[in-house]
Design a protein around this motif. Structure first.
Motif, PDB file in Angstrom:
ATOM      1  N   ALA A  27      11.040 -15.625  31.668  1.00 33.81           N
ATOM      2  CA  ALA A  27      12.027 -15.968  32.636  1.00 33.81           C
ATOM      3  C   ALA A  27      11.760 -15.166  33.826  1.00 33.81           C
ATOM      4  O   ALA A  27      11.599 -15.999  35.065  1.00 33.81           O
ATOM      5  CB  ALA A  27      13.356 -16.064  32.070  1.00 33.81           C
ATOM      6  N   LEU A  28      11.495 -14.000  33.886  1.00 32.04           N
ATOM      7  CA  LEU A  28      11.507 -13.478  35.203  1.00 32.04           C
ATOM      8  C   LEU A  28      10.070 -13.528  35.886  1.00 32.04           C
ATOM      9  O   LEU A  28      10.236 -14.087  37.013  1.00 32.04           O
ATOM     10  CB  LEU A  28      11.617 -11.716  35.022  1.00 32.04           C
ATOM     11  CG  LEU A  28      11.588 -10.962  36.474  1.00 32.04           C
ATOM     12  CD1 LEU A  28      12.955 -11.109  36.790  1.00 32.04           C
ATOM     13  CD2 LEU A  28      10.984  -9.487  36.474  1.00 32.04           C
ATOM     14  N   GLU A  29       9.171 -13.732  35.000  1.00 33.44           N
ATOM     15  CA  GLU A  29       7.713 -13.810  35.781  1.00 33.44           C
ATOM     16  C   GLU A  29       7.572 -15.359  36.263  1.00 33.44           C
ATOM     17  O   GLU A  29       7.215 -15.661  37.256  1.00 33.44           O
ATOM     18  CB  GLU A  29       6.810 -13.834  34.445  1.00 33.44           C
ATOM     19  CG  GLU A  29       6.475 -12.415  34.169  1.00 33.44           C
ATOM     20  CD  GLU A  29       5.516 -12.008  33.111  1.00 33.44           C
ATOM     21  OE1 GLU A  29       5.020 -13.178  32.599  1.00 33.44           O
ATOM     22  OE2 GLU A  29       5.270 -10.929  32.729  1.00 33.44           O
ATOM     23  N   PHE A  30       8.356 -16.205  35.580  1.00 38.94           N
ATOM     24  CA  PHE A  30       8.252 -17.788  35.920  1.00 38.94           C
ATOM     25  C   PHE A  30       8.882 -17.848  37.334  1.00 38.94           C
ATOM     26  O   PHE A  30       8.807 -18.574  38.049  1.00 38.94           O
ATOM     27  CB  PHE A  30       8.794 -18.750  34.777  1.00 38.94           C
ATOM     28  CG  PHE A  30       7.878 -18.824  33.756  1.00 38.94           C
ATOM     29  CD1 PHE A  30       6.383 -18.486  33.998  1.00 38.94           C
ATOM     30  CD2 PHE A  30       7.985 -19.525  32.563  1.00 38.94           C
ATOM     31  CE1 PHE A  30       5.609 -18.548  32.916  1.00 38.94           C
ATOM     32  CE2 PHE A  30       7.356 -19.839  31.600  1.00 38.94           C
ATOM     33  CZ  PHE A  30       5.871 -19.300  31.671  1.00 38.94           C
ATOM     34  N   SER A  31      10.193 -17.108  37.311  1.00 44.54           N
ATOM     35  CA  SER A  31      11.193 -17.298  38.311  1.00 44.54           C
ATOM     36  C   SER A  31      10.395 -16.737  39.703  1.00 44.54           C
ATOM     37  O   SER A  31      10.613 -17.642  40.681  1.00 44.54           O
ATOM     38  CB  SER A  31      12.320 -16.615  38.378  1.00 44.54           C
ATOM     39  OG  SER A  31      12.304 -15.274  38.310  1.00 44.54           O
ATOM     40  N   VAL A  32       9.720 -15.609  39.553  1.00 46.16           N
ATOM     41  CA  VAL A  32       8.983 -15.280  40.715  1.00 46.16           C
ATOM     42  C   VAL A  32       7.908 -15.895  41.286  1.00 46.16           C
ATOM     43  O   VAL A  32       7.620 -16.454  42.459  1.00 46.16           O
ATOM     44  CB  VAL A  32       8.443 -13.876  40.557  1.00 46.16           C
ATOM     45  CG1 VAL A  32       7.615 -13.347  41.874  1.00 46.16           C
ATOM     46  CG2 VAL A  32       9.656 -12.763  40.267  1.00 46.16           C
ATOM     47  N   GLU A  33       7.063 -16.516  40.141  1.00 46.18           N
ATOM     48  CA  GLU A  33       5.909 -17.495  40.595  1.00 46.18           C
ATOM     49  C   GLU A  33       6.564 -18.729  41.055  1.00 46.18           C
ATOM     50  O   GLU A  33       6.056 -19.570  42.169  1.00 46.18           O
ATOM     51  CB  GLU A  33       5.501 -17.971  39.300  1.00 46.18           C
ATOM     52  CG  GLU A  33       4.220 -18.783  39.425  1.00 46.18           C
ATOM     53  CD  GLU A  33       3.505 -19.330  38.092  1.00 46.18           C
ATOM     54  OE1 GLU A  33       2.724 -20.210  37.988  1.00 46.18           O
ATOM     55  OE2 GLU A  33       3.540 -18.523  36.930  1.00 46.18           O
ATOM     56  N   ALA A  34       7.797 -19.405  40.811  1.00 46.08           N
ATOM     57  CA  ALA A  34       8.457 -20.517  41.315  1.00 46.08           C
ATOM     58  C   ALA A  34       8.920 -20.248  42.671  1.00 46.08           C
ATOM     59  O   ALA A  34       8.662 -21.186  43.516  1.00 46.08           O
ATOM     60  CB  ALA A  34       9.769 -20.868  40.449  1.00 46.08           C
ATOM     61  N   TYR A  35       9.184 -19.053  43.060  1.00 43.75           N
ATOM     62  CA  TYR A  35       9.658 -18.741  44.218  1.00 43.75           C
ATOM     63  C   TYR A  35       8.346 -18.618  45.291  1.00 43.75           C
ATOM     64  O   TYR A  35       8.314 -19.352  46.409  1.00 43.75           O
ATOM     65  CB  TYR A  35      10.302 -17.269  44.379  1.00 43.75           C
ATOM     66  CG  TYR A  35      10.614 -16.802  45.693  1.00 43.75           C
ATOM     67  CD1 TYR A  35      11.204 -17.398  47.056  1.00 43.75           C
ATOM     68  CD2 TYR A  35       9.834 -15.710  46.231  1.00 43.75           C
ATOM     69  CE1 TYR A  35      11.299 -16.937  48.085  1.00 43.75           C
ATOM     70  CE2 TYR A  35       9.924 -15.117  47.645  1.00 43.75           C
ATOM     71  CZ  TYR A  35      10.456 -15.884  48.372  1.00 43.75           C
ATOM     72  OH  TYR A  35      10.643 -15.269  49.890  1.00 43.75           O
ATOM     73  N   LEU A  36       7.261 -17.900  44.865  1.00 42.18           N
ATOM     74  CA  LEU A  36       6.047 -17.834  45.488  1.00 42.18           C
ATOM     75  C   LEU A  36       5.261 -19.161  45.988  1.00 42.18           C
ATOM     76  O   LEU A  36       4.738 -19.478  46.897  1.00 42.18           O
ATOM     77  CB  LEU A  36       5.252 -17.203  45.037  1.00 42.18           C
ATOM     78  CG  LEU A  36       5.632 -15.389  44.784  1.00 42.18           C
ATOM     79  CD1 LEU A  36       4.769 -14.835  43.981  1.00 42.18           C
ATOM     80  CD2 LEU A  36       5.634 -14.738  46.167  1.00 42.18           C
ATOM     81  N   GLU A 122       4.233  -8.312  44.633  1.00 46.00           N
ATOM     82  CA  GLU A 122       4.020  -6.888  44.213  1.00 46.00           C
ATOM     83  C   GLU A 122       5.567  -6.550  43.414  1.00 46.00           C
ATOM     84  O   GLU A 122       5.400  -5.770  42.394  1.00 46.00           O
ATOM     85  CB  GLU A 122       3.799  -6.054  45.140  1.00 46.00           C
ATOM     86  CG  GLU A 122       3.438  -4.853  44.689  1.00 46.00           C
ATOM     87  CD  GLU A 122       3.053  -3.555  45.751  1.00 46.00           C
ATOM     88  OE1 GLU A 122       2.515  -2.663  45.371  1.00 46.00           O
ATOM     89  OE2 GLU A 122       3.064  -3.920  46.889  1.00 46.00           O
ATOM     90  N   MET A 123       6.454  -6.866  44.072  1.00 47.50           N
ATOM     91  CA  MET A 123       7.687  -6.114  43.551  1.00 47.50           C
ATOM     92  C   MET A 123       7.885  -6.663  42.257  1.00 47.50           C
ATOM     93  O   MET A 123       8.303  -6.452  41.173  1.00 47.50           O
ATOM     94  CB  MET A 123       9.103  -6.433  44.683  1.00 47.50           C
ATOM     95  CG  MET A 123      10.482  -5.846  44.228  1.00 47.50           C
ATOM     96  SD  MET A 123      11.620  -5.861  45.266  1.00 47.50           S
ATOM     97  CE  MET A 123      12.587  -5.028  44.498  1.00 47.50           C
ATOM     98  N   VAL A 129       6.331  -5.341  34.529  1.00 49.89           N
ATOM     99  CA  VAL A 129       5.435  -4.149  33.972  1.00 49.89           C
ATOM    100  C   VAL A 129       6.567  -3.123  33.760  1.00 49.89           C
ATOM    101  O   VAL A 129       6.544  -3.032  32.049  1.00 49.89           O
ATOM    102  CB  VAL A 129       4.662  -3.309  34.910  1.00 49.89           C
ATOM    103  CG1 VAL A 129       4.224  -1.967  34.401  1.00 49.89           C
ATOM    104  CG2 VAL A 129       3.521  -3.902  35.297  1.00 49.89           C
ATOM    105  N   MET A 130       7.677  -3.000  34.086  1.00 48.72           N
ATOM    106  CA  MET A 130       8.870  -2.222  33.476  1.00 48.72           C
ATOM    107  C   MET A 130       9.396  -3.050  32.331  1.00 48.72           C
ATOM    108  O   MET A 130       9.651  -2.403  31.170  1.00 48.72           O
ATOM    109  CB  MET A 130       9.788  -2.136  34.569  1.00 48.72           C
ATOM    110  CG  MET A 130       9.585  -1.090  35.777  1.00 48.72           C
ATOM    111  SD  MET A 130      10.816  -0.867  36.842  1.00 48.72           S
ATOM    112  CE  MET A 130      12.156  -0.029  35.639  1.00 48.72           C
ATOM    113  N   ILE A 131       9.640  -4.223  32.531  1.00 52.36           N
ATOM    114  CA  ILE A 131      10.122  -4.977  31.212  1.00 52.36           C
ATOM    115  C   ILE A 131       9.169  -4.948  29.963  1.00 52.36           C
ATOM    116  O   ILE A 131       9.455  -4.791  28.734  1.00 52.36           O
ATOM    117  CB  ILE A 131      10.616  -6.491  31.460  1.00 52.36           C
ATOM    118  CG1 ILE A 131      11.752  -6.626  32.820  1.00 52.36           C
ATOM    119  CG2 ILE A 131      10.981  -7.012  30.612  1.00 52.36           C
ATOM    120  CD1 ILE A 131      11.840  -7.934  33.402  1.00 52.36           C
TER     121      ILE A 131
END
Length: 224
Positions: A27-36, A122-123, A129-131
């Motif tokens: 979910a986190l990875e997809f949300s950032v991709e959706a924003y970008l 990047e953020m 990576v932390m997750i």
């Protein structure tokens, strides 16, 4: 025989939690991709994943509390179940943060894409990576890896502060892009919170393995 069955149930509980963790990470990875990428379809998918995470949270909690009530575990098994309950909550919160990011991405649909002096990509990558490492630490019962996750949190905090500073200045100098800047600030804050939840997971892994509460202590030792 009953003890064997108990440990099989513990293994099943861990599997449930790891499946939920995979959803939260996705979910986190997809949300950032959706924003970008201004991808509304991906935003909708994040919302669907969040619903699945919420359902999984209820299932994991029910199983964990049932084991506590029926089996009365001791020592490391008790710590594991208590850690699962806390980690379960943090994974659900990561789902919430991801949904918030997707919501911000949707709000920008009718706004022109602009270049901002911050690196949300990047953020987001570092928080991902932390997750992943926190989940790996749980999977492998690796306290050292969990410590590595905790050590990464300061960098995310600094990145978030930098985003706030840079974009407040952008909004003052270029009010016409205030909405894009404000959404990036909110997304940065959501990423910072997701990193906090990854840190909490790492701390709970250490509690499970070592029986020591490292909340608030790790950062103090790092400063000395």
């Amino acid at each position: 025989m009953p003890r064997i069955n108990f440990h099989q149930q513990l293994a099943a509980l861990k599997d449930k939690l790891l499946a939920m963790a995979a959803l939260s990470q996705q979910a986190l990875e997809f949300s950032v991709e959706a924003y970008l990428n201004r991808d509304l379809g991906l935003c909708a998918h994040v919302k669907e994943i969040e619903a699945a995470i919420n359902a999984a949270e209820t299932s994991v909690d029910e199983m964990a509390y049932d084991l506590l009530a029926k089996e009365q575990p001791m020592a490391i098994d008790l710590r594991f179940i208590l850690s699962v309950i806390k980690i379960n909550g943090d994974l659900e919160r990561i789902g919430d943060q991801s949904s918030n990011i997707a919501q911000r991405a949707m709000a920008l649909d009718d706004k022109p894409a602009i270049s901002l002096p911050v690196d949300i990509e990047e953020m987001g990558s570092k928080v991902g990576v932390m997750i992943r490492r926190a989940i790996q630490a749980l999977l492998e019962a690796d306290a050292k890896l969990a410590e590595n996750v905790i050590a990464m949190d300061d960098e995310i905090d600094e990145m978030n502060r930098s985003v706030q500073t840079e974009l407040m200045e952008v909004m003052q100098q270029h009010p016409q892009v205030a909405e894009q800047s404000l959404n990036a600030i909110i997304i940065s804050r959501n990423l910072e919170r997701a990193a906090d939840h990854a840190t909490n997971i790492a701390e709970d892994v250490i509690f499970w393995i070592r029986g020591s509460d490292v909340r608030h202590k790790f950062s103090l030792s790092q400063e000395e």
